[in-house]
Design a protein around this motif. Structure first.
Motif, short mmCIF file in Angstrom:
data_model
loop_
_atom_site.label_atom_id
_atom_site.label_comp_id
_atom_site.label_asym_id
_atom_site.label_seq_id
_atom_site.Cartn_x
_atom_site.Cartn_y
_atom_site.Cartn_z
N LEU A 170 5.69 3.61 -1.73
CA LEU A 170 4.34 3.71 -1.19
C LEU A 170 3.57 2.39 -1.29
O LEU A 170 2.75 2.07 -0.43
N THR A 171 3.85 1.62 -2.34
CA THR A 171 3.13 0.36 -2.55
C THR A 171 3.93 -0.87 -2.12
O THR A 171 3.44 -1.99 -2.23
N ASN A 172 5.15 -0.65 -1.61
CA ASN A 172 5.98 -1.76 -1.18
C ASN A 172 5.41 -2.37 0.11
O ASN A 172 5.22 -1.67 1.10
N ARG A 173 5.14 -3.65 0.07
CA ARG A 173 4.47 -4.31 1.20
C ARG A 173 5.29 -4.20 2.48
O ARG A 173 4.75 -3.93 3.56
N THR A 174 6.59 -4.39 2.37
CA THR A 174 7.45 -4.32 3.55
C THR A 174 7.46 -2.92 4.15
O THR A 174 7.35 -2.75 5.37
N GLN A 175 7.58 -1.92 3.27
CA GLN A 175 7.62 -0.54 3.74
C GLN A 175 6.27 -0.14 4.36
O GLN A 175 6.22 0.57 5.37
N LYS A 176 5.19 -0.61 3.77
CA LYS A 176 3.87 -0.31 4.31
C LYS A 176 3.68 -0.92 5.70
O LYS A 176 3.17 -0.25 6.62
#
Length: 423
Positions: A170-176
């Motif tokens: 949820l907090t992963n920049r790439t995933q966001k």
């Protein structure tokens, strides 16, 4: 306690002017008092916060589940039992009855009262939960009805996406960024898809019900094991063939199959009140034999299922709240592209015999809503018998064709299980 509705829940909720209800009916042999039923309902409300919740809108018109210290009980509607099929008539009534979700819980109870046998129904708004959650609180209701002092625990409710998606994702920049990009592209694409000005006129809704007895159900399961395919894949193949035979070139050769998110996200427990689901589409190759097709379909199902990612899917959807109206319009006004939705709840793990009563059967849930093609087939297995609820609307699938499809489903299953007997 309160939380915002997720994107999927908002889609199911709609604007409050059209029902989107699920009904699960069951038959008990025994005698009951209203006070006993009220107590059992109060206990499951006590366990599950969202069964006590009303829906309120904030200043930005965003809907919230809200639970206050004083909350209304689950309403009970009682009718006298006249025959074996009363539950079907009452199910249809419940499909059409709006929930006043700002005043009453999103769950109702209907008691079709007989002297020795009663049919009972749970009717709930689909934005509240799915069939798996309903079976959980059905089990708890029966447990308390039989043994009022039984301990059923207290649910630690899901309070938002952070309770489902791991923090590391949820907090992963790439995933966001990935989720936001996919959400933006999808939102733009949805707005560009042409749709009709008016939704299809549903006309009359109907419910067709049937069962396979224990012997036939057992043979079906054994056949699937011998073919190394799941019961779900086998039944999808049967349903697709039935639509093809009845509708011919008008069949889409597509069924949508819900996939239980609990298979992928262990944060969601069996007794969580939760409505989010995943979906795959299954098709058949009608140029090859039924048995050859089964294996190819099983491979396709496994491949598509393995690619499902509930976490990214939720993040994408939560980034697209501003596209809600466009997505709803597409679902309502867009042309149908699949024959039906097919859902297999599998074997229901609820006891058959209790001290005070007998649970004679659980009828497969029925569901109908305003978002496009209403044609839905749900199956489940209880006490060794496979049960089917086939729901549709004349405007999408004429009742006569639905009856013919049911007959084809039954005949095709019989042919596969015992090809010699039908020669």
């Amino acid at each position: 306690m309160k939380r915002k509705l997720l994107f999927g829940e908002r889609i199911l909720l709609g604007d409050g002017t059209e029902p989107f209800n699920v009904v699960i009916a069951f038959r008990l042999r025994g005698t009951f008092k209203k006070e006993e039923i009220q107590y059992a309902l109060s206990q499951i409300q006590g366990k599950h916060p969202w069964l006590r919740a009303l829906i309120q809108h904030d200043d930005h018109k965003m809907p919230w589940f809200e639970v206050s210290e004083k909350y209304p009980p689950i309403p009970i509607r009682m009718v006298n039992r006249k025959g074996e099929d009363d539950w079907q008539e009452e199910s249809r009534k419940e499909w059409e009855t709006l929930f006043k979700y700002g005043e009453q819980p999103l769950l109702r109870f209907i008691w079709i009262r007989g002297e020795e046998v009663s049919d009972m129904l749970f009717s709930f708004h689909h934005c509240l939960c799915d069939g798996g959650s309903a079976l959980a609180f059905l089990y708890e209701f029966l447990t308390i009805l039989d043994h009022p002092s039984a301990e059923i625990g207290v649910e630690n409710p899901i309070l938002g996406i952070h309770d489902v998606v791991p923090e590391s994702i949820l907090t992963n920049r790439t995933q966001k960024l990935k989720a936001k990009l996919i959400g933006r592209v999808a939102a733009m694409a949805i707005k560009c898809i042409p749709v009709g000005k008016k939704a299809v006129e549903r006309q009359n809704d109907y419910l067709i019900h049937w069962k396979f007895d224990k012997e036939m159900s057992r043979e079906l399961i054994s056949y699937c094991k011998s073919m190394e395919v799941t019961v779900n894949t086998f039944l999808c193949a049967v349903v697709l063939q039935a639509f093809k035979k009845v509708k011919g070139a008008a069949a889409f050769n597509k069924v949508s199959c819900p996939v239980d998110i609990r298979r992928f996200a262990n944060q969601i427990k069996e007794d969580h009140i939760f409505a989010f689901g995943l979906m795959i589409v299954v098709s058949a190759n009608h140029k090859i034999s039924f048995s050859e097709n089964l294996r190819l379909m099983q491979e396709s199902v496994e491949r598509k299922t393995s690619k499902l990612n509930p976490y990214i899917t939720m993040m994408v959807m939560e980034s697209a709240h501003d596209a809600l109206k466009s997505f709803t319009k597409l679902l309502k006004h867009g042309k149908s592209s699949n024959d039906c939705m097919f859902s297999n709840l599998g074997r229901i793990q609820i006891p058959h015999q209790y001290k005070a009563f007998t649970l004679e059967t659980i009828f497969s849930p029925s569901v109908i809503g305003p978002l496009g093609n209403t044609t839905t087939m749900v199956t489940s297995t209880f006490n060794g018998e496979m049960d089917f609820s086939f729901v549709g609307s004349e405007g999408y699938l004429p009742y006569s064709e639905a009856l013919a499809i049911r007959d084809e489903v039954i005949q095709t299953v019989k042919e596969q299980l015992d090809p010699i007997s039908v020669l």
